[in-house]
Design a protein around this motif. Structure first.
Motif, PDB file in Angstrom:
ATOM      1  N   GLU A  23      40.678  21.127 -27.762  1.00 18.12           N
ATOM      2  CA  GLU A  23      41.211  19.980 -27.031  1.00 18.12           C
ATOM      3  C   GLU A  23      42.616  19.562 -27.463  1.00 18.12           C
ATOM      4  OE1 GLU A  23      38.479  16.763 -27.188  1.00 18.12           O
ATOM      5  OE2 GLU A  23      37.012  17.789 -25.952  1.00 18.12           O
ATOM      6  N   ASP A  24      42.816  19.366 -28.748  1.00 16.19           N
ATOM      7  CA  ASP A  24      44.101  18.863 -29.212  1.00 16.19           C
ATOM      8  C   ASP A  24      45.022  19.956 -29.736  1.00 16.19           C
ATOM      9  OD1 ASP A  24      43.416  16.246 -28.589  1.00 16.19           O
ATOM     10  OD2 ASP A  24      42.405  15.970 -30.510  1.00 16.19           O
ATOM     11  N   LYS A  25      44.643  21.203 -29.517  1.00 15.29           N
ATOM     12  CA  LYS A  25      45.455  22.316 -30.018  1.00 15.29           C
ATOM     13  C   LYS A  25      46.436  22.770 -28.956  1.00 15.29           C
ATOM     14  CE  LYS A  25      42.349  24.981 -32.946  1.00 15.29           C
ATOM     15  NZ  LYS A  25      41.712  26.284 -32.956  1.00 15.29           N
ATOM     16  N   LYS A  26      47.536  23.273 -29.422  1.00 16.86           N
ATOM     17  CA  LYS A  26      48.462  23.951 -28.523  1.00 16.86           C
ATOM     18  C   LYS A  26      48.328  25.437 -28.809  1.00 16.86           C
ATOM     19  CE  LYS A  26      51.860  20.346 -27.926  1.00 16.86           C
ATOM     20  NZ  LYS A  26      53.260  19.991 -28.021  1.00 16.86           N
ATOM     21  N   ILE A  27      48.408  26.230 -27.763  1.00 10.58           N
ATOM     22  CA  ILE A  27      48.330  27.667 -27.920  1.00 10.58           C
ATOM     23  C   ILE A  27      49.720  28.154 -28.314  1.00 10.58           C
ATOM     24  CG2 ILE A  27      47.735  29.831 -26.786  1.00 10.58           C
ATOM     25  CD1 ILE A  27      45.402  27.802 -27.078  1.00 10.58           C
ATOM     26  N   GLU A  28      49.834  28.785 -29.484  1.00 14.20           N
ATOM     27  CA  GLU A  28      51.130  29.160 -30.029  1.00 14.20           C
ATOM     28  C   GLU A  28      51.641  30.523 -29.569  1.00 14.20           C
ATOM     29  OE1 GLU A  28      53.067  27.149 -31.700  1.00 14.20           O
ATOM     30  OE2 GLU A  28      51.619  25.536 -31.842  1.00 14.20           O
ATOM     31  N   ASP A  29      50.746  31.459 -29.248  1.00 17.82           N
ATOM     32  CA  ASP A  29      51.202  32.786 -28.852  1.00 17.82           C
ATOM     33  C   ASP A  29      50.157  33.466 -27.967  1.00 17.82           C
ATOM     34  OD1 ASP A  29      49.208  33.674 -30.615  1.00 17.82           O
ATOM     35  OD2 ASP A  29      50.634  34.112 -32.205  1.00 17.82           O
ATOM     36  N   ALA A  30      50.492  34.640 -27.471  1.00 18.35           N
ATOM     37  CA  ALA A  30      49.624  35.361 -26.543  1.00 18.35           C
ATOM     38  C   ALA A  30      48.308  35.754 -27.200  1.00 18.35           C
ATOM     39  CB  ALA A  30      50.346  36.600 -26.010  1.00 18.35           C
ATOM     40  N   HIS A  31      48.346  36.138 -28.469  1.00 19.67           N
ATOM     41  CA  HIS A  31      47.124  36.522 -29.171  1.00 19.67           C
ATOM     42  C   HIS A  31      46.160  35.339 -29.275  1.00 19.67           C
ATOM     43  CE1 HIS A  31      44.768  36.988 -32.957  1.00 19.67           C
ATOM     44  NE2 HIS A  31      44.417  38.084 -32.305  1.00 19.67           N
ATOM     45  N   GLU A  32      46.672  34.186 -29.647  1.00 14.00           N
ATOM     46  CA  GLU A  32      45.845  32.983 -29.746  1.00 14.00           C
ATOM     47  C   GLU A  32      45.276  32.605 -28.382  1.00 14.00           C
ATOM     48  OE1 GLU A  32      46.283  28.501 -31.619  1.00 14.00           O
ATOM     49  OE2 GLU A  32      47.816  29.994 -32.003  1.00 14.00           O
ATOM     50  N   TYR A  33      46.085  32.757 -27.343  1.00 18.08           N
ATOM     51  CA  TYR A  33      45.619  32.493 -25.975  1.00 18.08           C
ATOM     52  C   TYR A  33      44.467  33.433 -25.623  1.00 18.08           C
ATOM     53  CZ  TYR A  33      45.706  31.834 -20.916  1.00 18.08           C
ATOM     54  OH  TYR A  33      45.351  31.565 -19.623  1.00 18.08           O
ATOM     55  N   MET A  34      44.624  34.732 -25.917  1.00 20.06           N
ATOM     56  CA  MET A  34      43.584  35.710 -25.592  1.00 20.06           C
ATOM     57  C   MET A  34      42.296  35.413 -26.353  1.00 20.06           C
ATOM     58  SD  MET A  34      43.371  39.777 -26.269  1.00 20.06           S
ATOM     59  CE  MET A  34      42.835  39.505 -27.946  1.00 20.06           C
ATOM     60  N   VAL A  35      42.397  35.105 -27.646  1.00 21.42           N
ATOM     61  CA  VAL A  35      41.206  34.826 -28.451  1.00 21.42           C
ATOM     62  C   VAL A  35      40.471  33.610 -27.900  1.00 21.42           C
ATOM     63  CG1 VAL A  35      40.422  34.077 -30.741  1.00 21.42           C
ATOM     64  CG2 VAL A  35      42.062  35.927 -30.535  1.00 21.42           C
ATOM     65  N   ASN A  36      41.205  32.539 -27.590  1.00 23.89           N
ATOM     66  CA  ASN A  36      40.580  31.345 -27.018  1.00 23.89           C
ATOM     67  C   ASN A  36      39.958  31.633 -25.665  1.00 23.89           C
ATOM     68  OD1 ASN A  36      40.865  28.976 -28.791  1.00 23.89           O
ATOM     69  ND2 ASN A  36      43.032  29.452 -28.674  1.00 23.89           N
ATOM     70  N   LEU A  37      40.628  32.412 -24.845  1.00 24.14           N
ATOM     71  CA  LEU A  37      40.116  32.755 -23.527  1.00 24.14           C
ATOM     72  C   LEU A  37      38.824  33.565 -23.636  1.00 24.14           C
ATOM     73  CD1 LEU A  37      40.504  32.765 -20.445  1.00 24.14           C
ATOM     74  CD2 LEU A  37      41.828  34.868 -20.721  1.00 24.14           C
ATOM     75  N   LYS A  43      31.237  31.924 -24.331  1.00 22.29           N
ATOM     76  CA  LYS A  43      30.370  30.744 -24.349  1.00 22.29           C
ATOM     77  C   LYS A  43      29.895  30.366 -22.950  1.00 22.29           C
ATOM     78  CE  LYS A  43      32.269  28.885 -28.594  1.00 22.29           C
ATOM     79  NZ  LYS A  43      33.110  27.863 -29.218  1.00 22.29           N
ATOM     80  N   CYS A  44      30.756  30.541 -21.951  1.00 15.39           N
ATOM     81  CA  CYS A  44      30.400  30.190 -20.575  1.00 15.39           C
ATOM     82  C   CYS A  44      29.352  31.132 -19.987  1.00 15.39           C
ATOM     83  CB  CYS A  44      31.633  30.212 -19.674  1.00 15.39           C
ATOM     84  SG  CYS A  44      32.769  28.866 -19.980  1.00 15.39           S
ATOM     85  N   CYS A  45      29.321  32.372 -20.467  1.00 14.22           N
ATOM     86  CA  CYS A  45      28.408  33.368 -19.914  1.00 14.22           C
ATOM     87  C   CYS A  45      27.021  33.336 -20.556  1.00 14.22           C
ATOM     88  CB  CYS A  45      28.997  34.772 -20.088  1.00 14.22           C
ATOM     89  SG  CYS A  45      30.470  35.049 -19.096  1.00 14.22           S
ATOM     90  N   LEU A  46      26.843  32.535 -21.605  1.00 17.63           N
ATOM     91  CA  LEU A  46      25.555  32.481 -22.288  1.00 17.63           C
ATOM     92  C   LEU A  46      24.580  31.581 -21.544  1.00 17.63           C
ATOM     93  CD1 LEU A  46      26.688  32.055 -25.994  1.00 17.63           C
ATOM     94  CD2 LEU A  46      25.857  34.117 -24.884  1.00 17.63           C
ATOM     95  N   PRO A  47      23.291  31.918 -21.577  1.00 16.46           N
ATOM     96  CA  PRO A  47      22.292  31.003 -21.014  1.00 16.46           C
ATOM     97  C   PRO A  47      22.310  29.688 -21.789  1.00 16.46           C
ATOM     98  CG  PRO A  47      21.306  33.140 -21.554  1.00 16.46           C
ATOM     99  CD  PRO A  47      22.705  33.135 -22.097  1.00 16.46           C
ATOM    100  N   SER A  48      21.966  28.594 -21.138  1.00 19.09           N
ATOM    101  CA  SER A  48      22.009  27.295 -21.810  1.00 19.09           C
ATOM    102  C   SER A  48      21.027  27.270 -22.974  1.00 19.09           C
ATOM    103  CB  SER A  48      21.707  26.164 -20.832  1.00 19.09           C
ATOM    104  OG  SER A  48      20.408  26.323 -20.312  1.00 19.09           O
ATOM    105  N   GLY A  49      21.464  26.630 -24.054  1.00 19.06           N
ATOM    106  CA  GLY A  49      20.619  26.496 -25.229  1.00 19.06           C
ATOM    107  C   GLY A  49      20.739  27.636 -26.223  1.00 19.06           C
ATOM    108  N   VAL A  50      21.447  28.700 -25.865  1.00 22.96           N
ATOM    109  CA  VAL A  50      21.608  29.837 -26.776  1.00 22.96           C
ATOM    110  C   VAL A  50      22.868  29.598 -27.608  1.00 22.96           C
ATOM    111  CG1 VAL A  50      22.004  32.326 -26.941  1.00 22.96           C
ATOM    112  CG2 VAL A  50      20.478  31.425 -25.180  1.00 22.96           C
ATOM    113  N   PRO A  51      22.733  29.570 -28.947  1.00 23.10           N
ATOM    114  CA  PRO A  51      23.932  29.362 -29.771  1.00 23.10           C
ATOM    115  C   PRO A  51      24.873  30.556 -29.683  1.00 23.10           C
ATOM    116  CG  PRO A  51      22.001  29.730 -31.161  1.00 23.10           C
ATOM    117  CD  PRO A  51      21.523  29.690 -29.738  1.00 23.10           C
ATOM    118  N   SER A  52      26.159  30.284 -29.537  1.00 21.19           N
ATOM    119  CA  SER A  52      27.146  31.353 -29.329  1.00 21.19           C
ATOM    120  C   SER A  52      27.372  32.202 -30.567  1.00 21.19           C
ATOM    121  CB  SER A  52      28.470  30.777 -28.836  1.00 21.19           C
ATOM    122  OG  SER A  52      29.008  29.924 -29.809  1.00 21.19           O
TER     123      SER A  52
END
Length: 123
Positions: A23-37, A43-52
């Motif tokens: 939330e409060d982070k800025k993406i500093e470079d392309a690698h950081e953007y890719m890792v976050n993406l 996390k979005c593709c996991l069934p609900s309730g399953v820890p990532s």
């Protein structure tokens, strides 16, 4: 000139919710953007309730099947030759490119054996 950092626009529909974990982070470079993406997609593709972070989830995750792998760390005792193996999931590898003139050499340097001494001896 390139900006110092990149912050995804909140009003764009394709970015809504992608970076909730940063939330409060800025993406500093392309690698950081890719890792976050990739982590957000995972996390979005996991069934609900399953820890990532569950070990079994990495084998089932579509994102990890496409982009990920398992990194083996091996420690071998120089006295008795016993080998200890540890496997960790990964989505990216940080390769040192300063000492390498090709991708092949960078990967070879990353996977090269090294002798542990001092504090690392008790691994």
């Amino acid at each position: 000139p390139l900006p110092q950092s990149y912050e995804p626009p909140a009003n764009e529909p394709w970015t809504t919710g992608i970076f909730d974990c940063a939330e409060d982070k800025k993406i500093e470079d392309a690698h950081e953007y890719m890792v976050n993406l990739l982590e957000s997609m995972h996390k979005c593709c996991l069934p609900s309730g399953v820890p990532s972070e569950s070990p079994s989830v990495y084998e089932k995750s579509l994102v990890h099947k496409i982009f990920g792998g398992r990194l083996r760390s091996q420690v071998k005792c120089m006295q008795c030759s016993y080998c200890s193996n540890k496997f960790d999931p990964f989505l990216d590898l940080s390769l040192e490119i300063v000492k390498a003139d090709s991708l092949y050499k960078a990967v070879a340097n990353f996977t090269a054996a090294e002798q542990l001494d001092g504090g690392e001896r008790q691994y």
